[in-house]
Design a protein around this motif. Structure first.
Motif, short mmCIF file in Angstrom:
data_model
loop_
_atom_site.label_atom_id
_atom_site.label_comp_id
_atom_site.label_asym_id
_atom_site.label_seq_id
_atom_site.Cartn_x
_atom_site.Cartn_y
_atom_site.Cartn_z
N ALA A 196 34.17 43.19 48.74
CA ALA A 196 34.38 43.26 50.54
C ALA A 196 35.58 44.31 50.76
O ALA A 196 36.53 43.84 49.88
CB ALA A 196 34.54 41.53 50.76
N SER A 254 28.15 35.09 48.90
CA SER A 254 29.05 36.28 48.37
C SER A 254 28.62 37.67 48.62
O SER A 254 27.80 37.91 48.06
CB SER A 254 29.88 36.19 47.36
N THR A 255 29.32 38.47 48.46
CA THR A 255 28.71 40.01 49.21
C THR A 255 28.35 41.00 47.42
O THR A 255 27.79 41.45 47.18
CB THR A 255 29.53 41.40 49.77
N ARG A 256 29.51 39.56 46.83
CA ARG A 256 28.96 40.37 44.63
C ARG A 256 27.65 40.14 44.78
O ARG A 256 27.22 40.82 43.44
CB ARG A 256 30.24 39.45 44.75
N ASN A 304 35.96 35.26 46.48
CA ASN A 304 35.23 35.97 45.31
C ASN A 304 34.74 37.19 45.37
O ASN A 304 34.40 38.54 45.18
CB ASN A 304 33.96 34.94 45.22
N ALA A 305 33.98 37.63 47.59
CA ALA A 305 33.89 38.69 47.84
C ALA A 305 34.34 39.89 47.17
O ALA A 305 34.60 41.30 47.21
CB ALA A 305 33.72 38.91 49.38
N LYS A 306 35.91 39.27 47.78
CA LYS A 306 37.10 40.43 47.13
C LYS A 306 37.41 40.10 45.84
O LYS A 306 37.60 40.88 44.87
CB LYS A 306 38.30 40.15 47.53
N ASN A 312 29.93 46.73 45.44
CA ASN A 312 29.43 45.81 46.59
C ASN A 312 30.78 44.37 47.00
O ASN A 312 30.47 42.86 47.49
CB ASN A 312 28.52 44.82 46.19
N LEU A 355 34.61 31.96 49.65
CA LEU A 355 33.53 33.44 49.32
C LEU A 355 34.25 34.71 50.02
O LEU A 355 34.01 35.09 49.24
CB LEU A 355 32.16 32.70 50.15
N CYS A 407 31.88 46.80 52.45
CA CYS A 407 31.44 45.27 52.56
C CYS A 407 32.46 44.36 53.41
O CYS A 407 33.53 44.85 53.83
CB CYS A 407 30.94 44.72 51.28
N VAL A 462 32.83 40.80 55.35
CA VAL A 462 32.70 38.53 55.23
C VAL A 462 33.21 38.77 56.60
O VAL A 462 34.25 38.76 56.90
CB VAL A 462 33.16 38.45 54.65
#
Length: 443
Positions: free
Chosen positions: A263, A395-397, A251-253, A261, A248, A232, A234
């Motif tokens: 990043a 966020s991808t999460r 959080n995504a990572k 999901n 973001l 994924c 960002v």
């Protein structure tokens, strides 16, 4: 104890087939009773479930499983509560089974539409996460299907304990207990037989490592709903809100490293790279995230290593979290990688167009996000990025059935046919044509 695998798998299949017919005509209220009771049982048995889970975790650690794999095994109180909430969310949702859509009058006089019906029997083969047992079972119940679940050997005790609660909820709701069956043996030959039984199984859903999914896709004689890895991205655009972008990308990572999901790659527009990269670099370094960078991002981060803003640097400059120590040059293979670990690849791109080209080339088509304040850039990203979930300023999460309001998910499909993205109730149904007439004959 299973003595004859072929007889055992045939019994699972025939029992599931019979149960699927009963589930297909079960009343919505009855299915919802089972789901609410399952939520109660999960809460009532949290401590007992964690005791069984601890046995799996101890065995996994002793066997040398990686930290992300062990993390996926854990049935924390939060994980179990999320499962219970998912069951309740499903119970509160409308029942779509039997729904007729698109009914249109034809010149001949007949009316033609489509009715949503259960798939029938699905087999699910998954690794690590025992909470998948509840997600699969609850979705199967709500969608009026029957399922055969085969979890990984590393979570066998947890899966058995959870499956017992599922069958208790079915029994108490006067639904067939064979509507949800867990394979009780860890023998891998069961998988080979399960995926070649079209007379019993209507679809197979693998959820696990790339090797498992590739094997099943290659050998199955029934349709497969699959997702491979979760690489994924960002992309931080120009213009963007830098505070939002840092929040973001962090959080995504780092919210959790092991989910599909999370990043794995960060792309940054060249015109904001000097302002953004030192800030996110300090955040990642403080959390011991290794950054594998292209030449341009590496130069920016290296030159900023001694100039991290004081507010960001506090507590981040010890020997473990020093920014310079967390930087490395990316290899070509890094752009394809699903790390599932505190590692992220970073690349500077010219603009949104180059970001889209990069994502479509290297992404696993799972989930990709843009952080931007430009509406046209956001629309281009949404239209052109070829992934199951595409996000703007989020966020991808969030790429998750529960977060999408589906109650739960059976998995996240990167296929383009039938089901794509988090697979919820609709993904476990099919449409059949219904025709209503008043004696019309074809001329």
């Amino acid at each position: 104890m299973v003595t004859n695998l072929t007889d055992y798998v045939v019994a699972l299949g025939s029992q599931a087939k019979l149960a699927s017919a009963l589930m297909a005509r079960a009343r919505a209220a009855t299915k919802n009773i089972a789901l609410r009771r399952l939520a109660e049982l999960l809460r009532e048995n949290t401590r007992a479930l964690q005791t069984d889970n601890e046995r799996d975790i101890e065995r996994a650690v002793a066997a040398g499983l990686s930290a992300p794999m062990v993390d996926r095994l854990k049935l924390t109180s939060m994980v179990l509560e999320t499962c219970a909430l998912g069951c309740e969310q499903l119970a509160a949702m409308p029942d779509i089974i039997g729904e007729i859509i698109g009914m249109k009058q034809q010149p001949s006089g007949i009316r033609v539409g489509q009715m949503r019906v259960p798939i029938g029997v699905f087999g699910m083969i998954f690794e690590s996460r025992p909470n998948v047992t509840i997600e699969a079972a609850s979705l199967s119940i709500k969608s009026g299907n029957a399922c055969i679940l085969r979890g990984g050997s590393e979570a066998i005790e947890s899966n058995k304990a959870l499956a017992r609660l599922v069958q208790q909820a079915l029994r108490e709701a006067d639904l067939p207990v064979d509507a949800v069956q867990l394979v009780q043996t860890t023998d891998r030959e069961v998988v080979g037989q399960l995926i070649t039984m079209p007379q019993y199984v209507d679809v197979i859903i693998p959820r696990g490592g790339k090797g498992l999914i590739e094997r099943i896709s290659r050998d199955a004689k029934v349709p497969v709903i699959k997702h491979l890895d979760g690489n994924c991205h960002v992309y931080v655009d120009d213009p963007c809100d830098l505070e939002m972008a840092v929040r973001l990308a962090d959080n995504a990572k780092t919210n959790k490293y092991s989910p599909c999901n999370a990043a794995e790659s960060l792309l940054v527009a060249r015109s904001v790279a000097d302002a953004f990269l030192p800030r996110i670099g300090a955040v990642y370094a403080a959390k011991s995230v290794e950054m594998r960078c292209d030449a341009e991002s590496l130069q920016i981060l290296e030159s900023s290593a001694l100039q991290i803003p004081e507010a960001q640097a506090q507590g981040a400059m010890n020997s473990e979290a020093n920014l310079s120590a967390k930087l490395a040059a990316a290899q070509e293979s890094d752009w394809y990688e699903e790390y599932l670990a505190p590692i992220i690849s970073i690349k500077v791109v010219a603009d949104v167009e180059e970001a889209i080209v990069h994502i479509n080339q290297y992404s696993s088509h799972h989930t990709d996000a843009i952080v931007t304040r430009d509406h046209m850039h956001a629309q281009a990203f949404l239209r052109q990025v070829d992934s199951a979930s595409v996000m703007v300023n989020a966020s991808t999460r969030f790429a998750d059935g529960f977060e999408y309001g589906l109650g739960a998910e059976i998995g996240i499909s990167t296929d383009k046919f039938h089901a794509r993205g988090p697979v919820g109730i609709e993904g476990l149904t099919s449409l059949k044509y219904v025709v209503l007439g008043e004696g019309e004959v074809r001329k």
